[in-house]
Design a protein around this motif. Sequence first.
Motif, PDB file in Angstrom:
ATOM      1  N   LYS A  25      26.959 -52.773  -3.628  1.00 59.83           N
ATOM      2  CA  LYS A  25      26.984 -51.584  -2.768  1.00 59.83           C
ATOM      3  C   LYS A  25      25.735 -51.527  -1.901  1.00 59.83           C
ATOM      4  N   VAL A  26      24.561 -51.772  -2.518  1.00 57.69           N
ATOM      5  CA  VAL A  26      23.310 -51.769  -1.764  1.00 57.69           C
ATOM      6  C   VAL A  26      23.326 -52.880  -0.718  1.00 57.69           C
ATOM      7  N   PHE A  27      23.845 -54.046  -1.099  1.00 55.93           N
ATOM      8  CA  PHE A  27      23.924 -55.168  -0.171  1.00 55.93           C
ATOM      9  C   PHE A  27      24.775 -54.802   1.048  1.00 55.93           C
ATOM     10  N   ARG A  28      25.916 -54.152   0.818  1.00 53.84           N
ATOM     11  CA  ARG A  28      26.797 -53.760   1.921  1.00 53.84           C
ATOM     12  C   ARG A  28      26.117 -52.756   2.840  1.00 53.84           C
ATOM     13  N   VAL A  29      25.447 -51.783   2.241  1.00 56.84           N
ATOM     14  CA  VAL A  29      24.753 -50.767   3.033  1.00 56.84           C
ATOM     15  C   VAL A  29      23.670 -51.409   3.899  1.00 56.84           C
ATOM     16  N   GLU A  30      22.896 -52.324   3.324  1.00 59.12           N
ATOM     17  CA  GLU A  30      21.820 -52.974   4.057  1.00 59.12           C
ATOM     18  C   GLU A  30      22.358 -53.826   5.207  1.00 59.12           C
ATOM     19  N   VAL A  31      23.436 -54.556   4.954  1.00 54.74           N
ATOM     20  CA  VAL A  31      24.019 -55.422   5.980  1.00 54.74           C
ATOM     21  C   VAL A  31      24.558 -54.595   7.142  1.00 54.74           C
ATOM     22  N   LEU A  32      25.328 -53.559   6.814  1.00 56.42           N
ATOM     23  CA  LEU A  32      25.936 -52.752   7.871  1.00 56.42           C
ATOM     24  C   LEU A  32      24.883 -51.967   8.656  1.00 56.42           C
ATOM     25  N   ALA A  33      23.870 -51.462   7.961  1.00 56.30           N
ATOM     26  CA  ALA A  33      22.791 -50.751   8.664  1.00 56.30           C
ATOM     27  C   ALA A  33      22.054 -51.708   9.610  1.00 56.30           C
ATOM     28  N   GLY A  34      21.816 -52.935   9.139  1.00 51.00           N
ATOM     29  CA  GLY A  34      21.164 -53.925   9.994  1.00 51.00           C
ATOM     30  C   GLY A  34      21.983 -54.247  11.229  1.00 51.00           C
ATOM     31  N   LEU A  35      23.300 -54.278  11.080  1.00 47.61           N
ATOM     32  CA  LEU A  35      24.184 -54.559  12.217  1.00 47.61           C
ATOM     33  C   LEU A  35      24.128 -53.432  13.242  1.00 47.61           C
ATOM     34  N   VAL A  36      24.173 -52.189  12.767  1.00 44.02           N
ATOM     35  CA  VAL A  36      24.101 -51.039  13.673  1.00 44.02           C
ATOM     36  C   VAL A  36      22.780 -51.047  14.449  1.00 44.02           C
ATOM     37  N   VAL A  37      21.687 -51.307  13.736  1.00 42.55           N
ATOM     38  CA  VAL A  37      20.375 -51.330  14.388  1.00 42.55           C
ATOM     39  C   VAL A  37      20.309 -52.475  15.396  1.00 42.55           C
ATOM     40  N   GLY A  38      20.858 -53.635  15.035  1.00 42.94           N
ATOM     41  CA  GLY A  38      20.878 -54.763  15.950  1.00 42.94           C
ATOM     42  C   GLY A  38      21.561 -54.419  17.262  1.00 42.94           C
ATOM     43  N   LEU A  39      22.668 -53.706  17.167  1.00 45.20           N
ATOM     44  CA  LEU A  39      23.381 -53.273  18.379  1.00 45.20           C
ATOM     45  C   LEU A  39      22.538 -52.277  19.182  1.00 45.20           C
ATOM     46  N   ALA A  40      21.905 -51.346  18.467  1.00 46.76           N
ATOM     47  CA  ALA A  40      21.126 -50.314  19.148  1.00 46.76           C
ATOM     48  C   ALA A  40      19.858 -50.881  19.789  1.00 46.76           C
ATOM     49  N   LEU A  41      19.384 -52.018  19.288  1.00 45.05           N
ATOM     50  CA  LEU A  41      18.161 -52.609  19.834  1.00 45.05           C
ATOM     51  C   LEU A  41      18.367 -53.206  21.224  1.00 45.05           C
ATOM     52  N   ILE A  42      19.589 -53.629  21.528  1.00 43.72           N
ATOM     53  CA  ILE A  42      19.829 -54.377  22.767  1.00 43.72           C
ATOM     54  C   ILE A  42      19.466 -53.585  24.021  1.00 43.72           C
ATOM     55  N   PRO A  43      20.064 -52.406  24.241  1.00 44.90           N
ATOM     56  CA  PRO A  43      19.707 -51.682  25.482  1.00 44.90           C
ATOM     57  C   PRO A  43      18.247 -51.235  25.506  1.00 44.90           C
ATOM     58  N   GLU A  44      17.692 -50.899  24.313  1.00 45.78           N
ATOM     59  CA  GLU A  44      16.294 -50.480  24.262  1.00 45.78           C
ATOM     60  C   GLU A  44      15.372 -51.630  24.669  1.00 45.78           C
ATOM     61  N   THR A 304      15.674 -51.343   1.999  1.00 39.85           N
ATOM     62  CA  THR A 304      15.001 -52.598   1.650  1.00 39.85           C
ATOM     63  C   THR A 304      14.668 -53.414   2.900  1.00 39.85           C
ATOM     64  N   ARG A 305      13.994 -54.526   2.669  1.00 39.41           N
ATOM     65  CA  ARG A 305      13.596 -55.422   3.755  1.00 39.41           C
ATOM     66  C   ARG A 305      14.783 -56.182   4.336  1.00 39.41           C
ATOM     67  N   LEU A 306      15.876 -56.241   3.588  1.00 34.82           N
ATOM     68  CA  LEU A 306      17.036 -56.998   4.061  1.00 34.82           C
ATOM     69  C   LEU A 306      17.564 -56.429   5.372  1.00 34.82           C
ATOM     70  N   SER A 307      17.658 -55.115   5.459  1.00 37.74           N
ATOM     71  CA  SER A 307      18.191 -54.497   6.683  1.00 37.74           C
ATOM     72  C   SER A 307      17.275 -54.787   7.872  1.00 37.74           C
ATOM     73  N   THR A 308      15.970 -54.802   7.641  1.00 31.10           N
ATOM     74  CA  THR A 308      15.023 -55.103   8.717  1.00 31.10           C
ATOM     75  C   THR A 308      15.216 -56.524   9.227  1.00 31.10           C
ATOM     76  N   PHE A 309      15.312 -57.472   8.294  1.00 31.44           N
ATOM     77  CA  PHE A 309      15.510 -58.862   8.692  1.00 31.44           C
ATOM     78  C   PHE A 309      16.838 -59.045   9.415  1.00 31.44           C
ATOM     79  N   LEU A 310      17.896 -58.434   8.875  1.00 29.11           N
ATOM     80  CA  LEU A 310      19.215 -58.613   9.466  1.00 29.11           C
ATOM     81  C   LEU A 310      19.321 -57.952  10.833  1.00 29.11           C
ATOM     82  N   ALA A 311      18.552 -56.886  11.070  1.00 30.55           N
ATOM     83  CA  ALA A 311      18.564 -56.265  12.398  1.00 30.55           C
ATOM     84  C   ALA A 311      18.123 -57.286  13.445  1.00 30.55           C
TER      85      ALA A 311
END
Length: 501
Positions: A25-44, A304-311
């Motif tokens: 569950k934590v792994f899924r949350v971290e992966v999906l949060a990283g994906l959302v942030v990755g998308l949000a980083l592009i226009p910024e 965790t750090r996983l979401s940061t790396f995956l972003a």
Amino acid sequence: MQTSPSSLPARLRRLPRPPWLSSPKVFRVEVLAGLVVGLALIPEAISFSVIAGVDPKVGLFAACTMAMVIAFVGGRPAMISASTGAVALVVAPVVRQHGLGHLIATVILAGVFQVVLGSLGVARLMRFVPRPVMVGFVNALGILLFTAQIPNLHDVPWQVYPLVAAGLAMMVFFPRLTRAVPAPLVSIVILTAVTLAAGIAVPTVGDKGKLPSSLPVPGLPDVPFSVHTLTVIAPYALAMALVGLMESLMTAKLVDDITDTHSNKTRESIGQGIANIVTGLFGGMGGCAMIGQTMINVKNGARTRLSTFLAGFFLLILCIVLGPVVSDIPMAALVAVMVLVSVGTFDWHSVKPATLKRMPVGETAVMVITVTVVVATGNLSIGVVVGTITAMVIFARRVAHLTNVTAVTDPDGDSVVYAVTGELFFASCNELVSRFDYAGDPGKVVIDLTGAHVWDASSVAALDAITTRYAGRGKTVEIIGLNEDSARMHGSLSGELTGSN
């Protein structure tokens, strides 16, 4: 002594496992949060590249490398670092006047400065930032996040507005159905699908700038390695280092409060420097902690750090592999995400009438000043500095007025005892000198400092001035009751603060 192969796995099993590795569950949350942030980083990242005056890929590469490196070396899990507006404003003159090569050299030198400052313990200065400044920082952040979306809502096709409203509605109501998938990701996917299927012509991510099509290649900056180059870039590098550290440490403190966890600020300071050095070597524009994207990450449950790396990793994949698809994402979807984040970031409790009524006027003024300066300048660091200085001035004035002097005359009239209570420092010592009756007091004067504390040279100078005034009238002064620290301060400085001795 050699370790036998059979014992090695058992020892490895005793090592603490990352939480995302032990919980699906934590792994899924971290992966999906990283994906959302990755998308949000592009226009910024693209927008900040425009501010800095460089190609969009310079900002995008910076976002990728900063996030992936800080995930390993940073001191605050779940915090996102990438190219930022504050850093872009600092380095923009370098690009205009000297070109991209000097910018890259500036970023690398700024990273070196941050490593040095972090090693010297600059993070400990965060304890001098009072709570009203922190609240003002948060509220100003919410306002800036919201106002940053206004250009994306001005002079656009009318379809943008219902798309933004639909995105907000989905993010508010979708979590009532399930929290397995982040609502912002659902909103982005659905709005993108609707605009493509219906052929709705609205501004997209691709309109912000062309995405890179190849991986960055490491290398040294194309500048002369000379003292002249160093003198040109050093002031900008130092400014970038200070601004980046302040924003990063403030963001780390904010995430600490939201998640009720502690972070290693010294490690974060050094980590920011390492990330900037690596980013510069890969041709990025440098950066620091991103407050808006960090809030997206944390609000989506990442810890965790996983979401940061995956972003950073997802951002790289999205740009290089899925560039055409990402380019079709409507800006309305990302605007909706940032608007909701801005509303959630603002501390609404701090501006409730009941809260303002109970809060001391000075602390409310500090919060308002911090917000005003940040919004007026668009720079969070300037607002924090001004707010902190204001808080210190108000505190000094408040403490200075707590100093009290009472006199008790001996029944025989031979002596008088002055009891001084409170904190003696530069703001209170001027009034102290005027609280004694130099002409009317008897020949012996006792100053009892049992209830006081001598903090600085100004206080010692004031006590010397009192003694000198009495001595000029042929009267003696005895100072008693000094605590250990006050006695040490007074003993080392008394009689040494004027040129006449």
